[in-house]
Design a protein around this motif. Structure first.
Motif, short mmCIF file in Angstrom:
data_model
loop_
_atom_site.label_atom_id
_atom_site.label_comp_id
_atom_site.label_asym_id
_atom_site.label_seq_id
_atom_site.Cartn_x
_atom_site.Cartn_y
_atom_site.Cartn_z
N VAL A 295 -0.36 -2.67 -3.68
CA VAL A 295 -1.30 -2.39 -4.76
C VAL A 295 -2.52 -3.28 -4.58
O VAL A 295 -2.40 -4.47 -4.28
N LEU B 146 -7.24 -0.28 -10.26
CA LEU B 146 -6.08 -0.54 -9.42
C LEU B 146 -5.74 0.71 -8.63
O LEU B 146 -5.75 1.83 -9.17
N ILE C 295 -2.90 2.15 -5.28
CA ILE C 295 -1.69 1.85 -4.52
C ILE C 295 -1.81 2.54 -3.15
O ILE C 295 -2.25 3.68 -3.06
N VAL D 279 -3.90 3.82 -9.78
CA VAL D 279 -2.90 3.31 -10.71
C VAL D 279 -3.52 3.14 -12.10
O VAL D 279 -2.96 3.55 -13.10
N TRP E 252 3.25 -8.11 -7.97
CA TRP E 252 4.57 -7.53 -8.23
C TRP E 252 5.56 -8.57 -8.72
O TRP E 252 5.59 -9.70 -8.21
N LEU F 4 4.75 -4.38 -12.37
CA LEU F 4 3.49 -4.82 -11.80
C LEU F 4 2.70 -5.56 -12.87
O LEU F 4 2.45 -5.03 -13.96
#
Length: 526
Positions: free
Chosen positions: A240, A267, A269, A280, A293, A300
């Motif tokens: 990510v 964000l 991924i 995301v 993570w 997350l």
């Protein structure tokens, strides 16, 4: 070839002198007893160290001292070092630490001033049986804004002083086109699974996965930028990133020299095996950044600031004008490893409107950060990092903004995810900047960037964290020559622990970066 032979000979000769200086030292027969501790650099008095750390060399910082003898002892075992620099041999040091495990090494300093000797009060170095990961890596960069190209990603063995260049920025720079490398990151401390970015000339992201090296182009029309701040999933081939519209400006009156801001950030991924990218979080009124993570791979964490544009000026300019209004909270999102789907965001730590009463602490305990607004904290929380045992959330707290390495008021704070308690890590913090931080793989050590030495250069400091989340007095990264950091004119960025060294050479990385015929990663709408 002759030049190389001469360098090797010189190093060997210097080492021989060093060993003989230590082995030939003896305690003075007569001396006066001082009431206080000696002044030394680095300050290693009363620190807690891992049993496998390199020797803690230090020097006597007394202008009147002309000679010194230092004794490191535990029981009937001792190391004697003569001279104003105490530099124990590596093998002798490790043998002493092994004997002193879970105990204290006593350090006696005798300094000669004129014709007389003084014995200072002894101090202790506490030796923890908790070992530390054998390697760290970091970026070395000059504190200049015109010579940034001369930087490297380096790795250092913590058990000795060996340091190697992993990535050399200048191998891809030309007279007209420069490059910048940054944001090295690993999957669960594994040097065989790593990534870093290159900006400008030959730009892209280099990913190493079990011996395979590839350059990735994540730019596409559906994201703000290519990937920026990364976090590897603990087990899956997923990374990510935040995507950022980042820029910087220079203060004229503020003690914080530079303000780095994001005019937008989301964000994404990235799937390492499929070469696919998906969004995301991409709310235009939220600046999402610094993903991380949880160790189980099912949550997350990240920072996000709510910001509503209201002027007609260019967005980056408005963010600069209202920089003190940009304050980040910490959120989390559940993740299903089987479906690879994220849940809705949840608040973890609301810094932007938090009162001291909510924290259950006196205002004077946080006055260094909030002296301008005693009624509310109204702060900004960045860089959330979860300990590998899942117990603690360590983060950086400043008055505002996203790039706290330039904020002199920035401190490290801890949230106990079991009890919910949040507190400043006063036992670790200093009167200057504390910023980027990383956990060791056994959750017992943190390494972090600090400007506490001189206010200008970031140096790595290491602190022990016990099972209840209490920190020890931090110690500066040991160097063979204790005067090294007084003379070293570069800052350390992003210190990260590693289980071992990266074995790919700088030239191999450069060869991969120079391939500009890389197809963009496929964008997938989810």
């Amino acid at each position: 070839m002759k030049r190389i032979s001469f360098v090797i000979y010189s190093l060997s000769f210097s080492m021989a002198l060093l060993l003989s200086a230590c082995s030939g030292a003896s305690i003075p027969e007569s001396y006066t007893q001082a009431d206080g501790l000696p002044t030394i650099y680095p300050d290693y008095a009363d620190v807690t160290i891992p049993v496998n750390i390199a020797p803690l060399s230090f020097q006597i910082e007394d202008a009147n001292a002309t000679d010194a003898v230092v004794r490191f002892s535990y029981g009937d075992e001792e190391i004697l070092c003569g001279g104003l620099k105490a530099e124990p041999a590596i093998d002798d040091w490790h043998a002493l630490c092994d004997k002193a495990k879970d105990g204290d090494i006593t350090v006696d300093v005798y300094a000669r001033q004129g014709d007389s000797w003084t014995h200072f009060q002894p101090f202790a170095i506490h030796v923890s049986a908790d070992s530390i990961d054998p390697y760290i890596s970091y970026r070395l960069i000059s504190p200049s804004y015109v010579t940034y190209e001369e930087l490297t990603l380096n790795q250092r063995c913590l058990e000795n002083y060996d340091e190697q260049v992993m990535v050399d920025n200048m191998l891809c720079a030309t007279e007209k086109n420069g490059q910048c490398v940054n944001c090295h990151n690993y999957q669960m401390y594994n040097p065989q699974r790593m990534q870093f970015h290159a900006r400008q000339n030959h730009g892209g992201t280099v990913i190493v996965y079990d011996g395979q090296i590839k350059k990735v182009n994540m730019r596409n029309d559906s994201t703000i930028s290519a990937g920026v701040y990364p976090t590897w999933h603990p087990t899956l081939p997923l990374i990510v990133y935040s995507t950022n519209n980042t820029s910087q400006s220079f203060h004229t009156l503020n003690a914080n020299k530079i303000e780095v801001v994001d005019a937008a950030s989301d964000l994404i991924i990235y799937d390492v095996e499929k070469d696919e990218v998906a969004n995301v979080e991409n709310d235009p009124q939220e600046f999402e950044v610094y993903p991380f993570w949880a160790p189980d791979g099912k949550t997350l964490y990240y920072s996000s600031a709510h910001f509503e544009f209201r002027d007609t000026v260019e967005h980056a300019l408005e963010v600069y004008k209202r920089a003190s209004d940009v304050k980040y909270n910490i959120y989390k999102k559940a993740f299903n490893p089987e479906t690879r789907q994220f849940g809705p965001r949840e608040m973890v730590f609301q810094a932007d409107s938090l009162t001291a009463d909510v924290l259950g602490m006196r205002l004077d305990s946080v006055s260094r950060i909030v002296n301008h607004r005693p009624d509310t904290l109204g702060l900004s929380a960045t860089l959330p990092r979860i300990s590998p045992d899942g117990r603690f959330l360590l983060f950086t707290l400043g008055r505002y903004g996203v790039f706290h390495i330039w904020h002199h008021e920035a401190d490290l704070w801890m949230k106990d995810l079991l009890t919910g308690r949040v507190r400043p890590m006063n036992e670790i913090n200093s009167k200057d900047t504390e910023s980027y931080h990383s956990w060791s793989s056994n959750s017992r050590w943190v390494i972090f960037s600090s400007r506490r030495v001189d206010g200008n250069f970031t140096r790595p400091f290491i602190a022990h964290i016990d099972k209840d989340g209490h920190g020890s007095k931090p110690f500066e990264l040991p160097q063979r020559d204790p005067n090294y950091h007084h003379e070293f004119m570069k800052s350390y960025n992003i210190p990260e622990f590693m289980r071992g060294p990266v074995t790919i050479t700088p030239q191999q990385f450069a060869d991969v970066l120079k391939n500009d015929n890389v197809e963009p990663a496929k964008f997938v709408s989810k």
